[in-house]
Design a protein around this motif. Structure first.
Motif, PDB file in Angstrom:
ATOM      1  N   CYS A   1      55.174  17.938 -36.351  1.00 49.17           N
ATOM      2  CA  CYS A   1      53.635  17.802 -37.148  1.00 49.17           C
ATOM      3  C   CYS A   1      53.834  19.055 -37.944  1.00 49.17           C
ATOM      4  O   CYS A   1      53.583  18.885 -39.244  1.00 49.17           O
ATOM      5  CB  CYS A   1      52.569  17.392 -36.372  1.00 49.17           C
ATOM      6  SG  CYS A   1      51.243  17.078 -37.205  1.00 49.17           S
TER       7      CYS A   1
ATOM      8  N   LYS B   1      46.828  16.907 -39.643  1.00 53.79           N
ATOM      9  CA  LYS B   1      47.628  16.699 -38.725  1.00 53.79           C
ATOM     10  C   LYS B   1      46.933  15.596 -37.551  1.00 53.79           C
ATOM     11  O   LYS B   1      47.880  14.870 -36.911  1.00 53.79           O
ATOM     12  CB  LYS B   1      47.846  17.973 -38.194  1.00 53.79           C
ATOM     13  CG  LYS B   1      48.597  19.014 -38.977  1.00 53.79           C
ATOM     14  CD  LYS B   1      48.646  20.362 -38.355  1.00 53.79           C
ATOM     15  CE  LYS B   1      49.590  20.604 -37.245  1.00 53.79           C
ATOM     16  NZ  LYS B   1      49.817  21.903 -36.601  1.00 53.79           N
ATOM     17  N   SER B   2      45.623  15.688 -37.378  1.00 51.92           N
ATOM     18  CA  SER B   2      45.075  14.584 -36.536  1.00 51.92           C
ATOM     19  C   SER B   2      45.437  13.166 -36.807  1.00 51.92           C
ATOM     20  O   SER B   2      46.036  12.603 -35.914  1.00 51.92           O
ATOM     21  CB  SER B   2      43.750  15.178 -36.398  1.00 51.92           C
ATOM     22  OG  SER B   2      43.036  13.957 -35.508  1.00 51.92           O
ATOM     23  N   TRP B   3      45.308  12.935 -38.242  1.00 54.65           N
ATOM     24  CA  TRP B   3      45.549  11.491 -38.565  1.00 54.65           C
ATOM     25  C   TRP B   3      46.929  11.380 -38.303  1.00 54.65           C
ATOM     26  O   TRP B   3      47.328  10.159 -37.937  1.00 54.65           O
ATOM     27  CB  TRP B   3      45.044  11.173 -39.879  1.00 54.65           C
ATOM     28  CG  TRP B   3      45.082   9.933 -40.502  1.00 54.65           C
ATOM     29  CD1 TRP B   3      46.333   9.647 -41.416  1.00 54.65           C
ATOM     30  CD2 TRP B   3      44.689   8.739 -40.147  1.00 54.65           C
ATOM     31  NE1 TRP B   3      46.057   8.281 -41.761  1.00 54.65           N
ATOM     32  CE2 TRP B   3      45.127   7.760 -41.053  1.00 54.65           C
ATOM     33  CE3 TRP B   3      43.552   8.497 -39.287  1.00 54.65           C
ATOM     34  CZ2 TRP B   3      44.858   6.471 -40.929  1.00 54.65           C
ATOM     35  CZ3 TRP B   3      43.233   7.083 -39.055  1.00 54.65           C
ATOM     36  CH2 TRP B   3      43.626   5.992 -39.966  1.00 54.65           C
ATOM     37  N   TRP B   4      47.959  12.301 -38.957  1.00 52.39           N
ATOM     38  CA  TRP B   4      49.397  11.903 -38.692  1.00 52.39           C
ATOM     39  C   TRP B   4      49.859  11.703 -37.343  1.00 52.39           C
ATOM     40  O   TRP B   4      50.592  10.740 -37.262  1.00 52.39           O
ATOM     41  CB  TRP B   4      50.091  13.234 -39.433  1.00 52.39           C
ATOM     42  CG  TRP B   4      49.850  13.185 -40.699  1.00 52.39           C
ATOM     43  CD1 TRP B   4      49.256  12.353 -41.640  1.00 52.39           C
ATOM     44  CD2 TRP B   4      50.460  14.444 -41.696  1.00 52.39           C
ATOM     45  NE1 TRP B   4      49.355  12.961 -42.889  1.00 52.39           N
ATOM     46  CE2 TRP B   4      50.300  14.240 -42.758  1.00 52.39           C
ATOM     47  CE3 TRP B   4      51.142  15.444 -41.145  1.00 52.39           C
ATOM     48  CZ2 TRP B   4      50.408  15.195 -43.931  1.00 52.39           C
ATOM     49  CZ3 TRP B   4      51.477  16.661 -42.240  1.00 52.39           C
ATOM     50  CH2 TRP B   4      51.091  16.382 -43.456  1.00 52.39           C
ATOM     51  N   ILE B   5      49.053  12.353 -36.408  1.00 53.44           N
ATOM     52  CA  ILE B   5      49.424  12.087 -34.909  1.00 53.44           C
ATOM     53  C   ILE B   5      49.100  10.697 -34.542  1.00 53.44           C
ATOM     54  O   ILE B   5      49.696  10.114 -33.676  1.00 53.44           O
ATOM     55  CB  ILE B   5      49.012  13.463 -33.964  1.00 53.44           C
ATOM     56  CG1 ILE B   5      49.811  14.539 -34.395  1.00 53.44           C
ATOM     57  CG2 ILE B   5      49.033  13.142 -32.500  1.00 53.44           C
ATOM     58  CD1 ILE B   5      49.398  15.962 -33.918  1.00 53.44           C
ATOM     59  N   GLU B   6      47.701  10.502 -34.921  1.00 52.46           N
ATOM     60  CA  GLU B   6      47.402   9.253 -34.678  1.00 52.46           C
ATOM     61  C   GLU B   6      48.038   8.175 -35.058  1.00 52.46           C
ATOM     62  O   GLU B   6      48.292   6.974 -34.403  1.00 52.46           O
ATOM     63  CB  GLU B   6      45.776   9.288 -34.914  1.00 52.46           C
ATOM     64  CG  GLU B   6      45.000   7.760 -34.591  1.00 52.46           C
ATOM     65  CD  GLU B   6      43.761   7.704 -35.027  1.00 52.46           C
ATOM     66  OE1 GLU B   6      43.017   6.551 -35.599  1.00 52.46           O
ATOM     67  OE2 GLU B   6      42.900   8.930 -35.228  1.00 52.46           O
ATOM     68  N   GLU B   7      48.719   8.170 -36.410  1.00 53.23           N
ATOM     69  CA  GLU B   7      49.532   7.103 -36.941  1.00 53.23           C
ATOM     70  C   GLU B   7      50.962   7.200 -36.426  1.00 53.23           C
ATOM     71  O   GLU B   7      51.825   6.330 -36.917  1.00 53.23           O
ATOM     72  CB  GLU B   7      49.463   7.093 -38.555  1.00 53.23           C
ATOM     73  CG  GLU B   7      48.147   7.046 -39.047  1.00 53.23           C
ATOM     74  CD  GLU B   7      47.691   5.606 -38.892  1.00 53.23           C
ATOM     75  OE1 GLU B   7      48.789   4.721 -39.508  1.00 53.23           O
ATOM     76  OE2 GLU B   7      46.817   5.477 -38.219  1.00 53.23           O
ATOM     77  N   GLY B   8      51.016   8.152 -35.399  1.00 58.71           N
ATOM     78  CA  GLY B   8      52.534   8.061 -34.764  1.00 58.71           C
ATOM     79  C   GLY B   8      53.348   9.107 -35.119  1.00 58.71           C
ATOM     80  O   GLY B   8      54.708   8.925 -34.530  1.00 58.71           O
TER      81      GLY B   8
ATOM     82  N   GLU C   1      54.285  14.921 -32.278  1.00 60.37           N
ATOM     83  CA  GLU C   1      53.381  16.089 -32.203  1.00 60.37           C
ATOM     84  C   GLU C   1      54.225  17.320 -32.730  1.00 60.37           C
ATOM     85  O   GLU C   1      53.868  18.422 -33.294  1.00 60.37           O
ATOM     86  CB  GLU C   1      52.472  16.403 -30.906  1.00 60.37           C
ATOM     87  CG  GLU C   1      51.546  15.204 -30.804  1.00 60.37           C
ATOM     88  CD  GLU C   1      50.618  15.728 -29.648  1.00 60.37           C
ATOM     89  OE1 GLU C   1      50.359  16.914 -29.413  1.00 60.37           O
ATOM     90  OE2 GLU C   1      50.080  14.656 -28.958  1.00 60.37           O
TER      91      GLU C   1
END
Length: 365
Positions: free
Chosen positions: A328, A315-322, A325
């Motif tokens: 997610c 979840k942290s990486w997906w949010i960082e990649e756009g 939230e």
């Protein structure tokens, strides 16, 4: 020629999935704890002792060990019980379990406390700890390794990751042992249960483990293909850990031999309990559909188990990649469902998911 700069890697700050998720999906880790209990036998203490769990997570296994240690204390003694993990850990779930220790033995006065800090930092004052333990925790790295590059296949990334992380893992383990050496009293004990690379594939566990990971990544690739995940969604989610071989563990002990001496050591294969449960349920069954239903139940359990570790990083990486939230969690649940289907489809549910472990009791010189 200018040497290419290596950017410093961020610290590993993410704990296991919260809301008691890790406790509910740590059956294999609990079996590893039980396999470690012989190392706690015959330990003697005074009437005032301090016990520390380095990497306690949400406390299910930790409480069982603390109960064991408290039971070995003299009557009417006192004990300080220290639970350590990252500040992001779900300590609320652990706190709810604390009354089980107090009710376990009312003849002793117990002082539980929580220290939210990385165990790659000092945790306790010098020479104050009688017995410490680290169960399924010392394979976690201090820093997050670089993500997979766009030019690498996942197989290439894993090969490079293993080689790169080996040096970091050794450095981290030596630092961990040096820090604990300052905190544990002379004659005190440090007991470790550490995941280790699978030694062989006689029972199919290496293949089973690989198919479980493959199912998870294929699920993400499916979601990328339909635009529900960012194109680079798989690149940075692999947890920052590296398992120790017995040889690499002994190398770190040798480097700290002025502090530590190995008293006992052994290895065990720790299967996920859901596999044996599936086999027991399928015994004597002739109904193919019912057999498939038990396979699906096994798949559900082991996918939930691996996601209890992977979820925060995903979840942290997906949010960082756009990824939005709010979307997610919904996408994560869809990924979980797809991975369970894929694990059955790729015949992973016919194989054990298991992990080799090394168990060691160290004496503080």
């Amino acid at each position: 020629m200018t040497k290419e700069k290596t950017l410093p890697q961020p610290a590993n700050t993410l704990a296991m999935a919260g809301d008691n998720t890790y406790n509910e999906n740590s059956g294999q880790q609990y079996l590893a704890m039980e396999a470690c209990l012989p190392l706690f036998e015959s330990l003697g203490f005074g009437v005032n002792a301090t016990f520390v769990d380095y990497g306690c997570s949400q406390g299910a296994a930790s409480m069982a060990v603390m109960q064991r240690l408290v039971s070995q204390l003299p009557t009417n003694s006192t004990a300080t019980l220290v639970f350590n993990d990252l500040p992001s850990n779900d300590f609320n779930s652990l706190i709810k379990l604390l009354p089980s220790i107090k009710s376990f033995d009312s003849t002793k006065v117990l002082y539980p406390c929580i220290i939210p800090n990385s165990f790659y930092n000092p945790i306790m004052p010098q020479s104050t700890v009688d017995v410490a333990f680290a169960l399924s925790s010392i394979h976690w790295l201090r820093q997050v390794p670089p993500p997979k590059s766009t030019s690498e296949s996942f197989e290439e990334f894993l090969r490079k990751r293993d080689s790169r992380n080996s040096a970091a893992s050794h450095k981290d383990l030596v630092e961990f042992l040096n820090l604990r050496g300052r905190e544990i009293k002379s004659g005190g004990k440090l007991i470790v249960a550490a995941p280790s690379p699978c030694a062989d594939n006689e029972d199919g566990r290496i293949t089973g483990n690989e198919r479980l990971r493959c199912a998870l990544f294929k699920a993400m690739e499916s979601l990328i293909a339909v635009g529900k995940l960012p194109p680079n969604a798989t690149a940075g989610i692999y947890p920052p850990n590296h398992v120790h071989t017995e040889q690499s563990f002994r190398a770190a002990i040798n480097e700290t031999k002025r502090i530590w001496k190995i008293e006992k050591a052994y290895s065990r294969v720790i299967p996920h309990p859901a596999y044996q449960a599936m086999l027991e349920s399928q015994k004597g069954l002739r109904d193919i559909e019912l057999q498939k239903a038990f396979e699906r139940a096994y798949a559900n359990t082991v996918v939930d188990w691996i996601l209890a570790v992977f979820k925060p990083f995903m979840k942290s990486w997906w949010i960082e990649e756009g990824l939005d939230e709010e979307a997610c969690e919904h996408v994560f649940q869809e990924c979980s469902s797809l991975a369970k289907i894929e694990f059955v489809k790729n015949a992973g549910a016919q194989l054990p998911v298991a992990q080799d472990f090394i168990f060691v009791r160290l004496n503080r010189c």
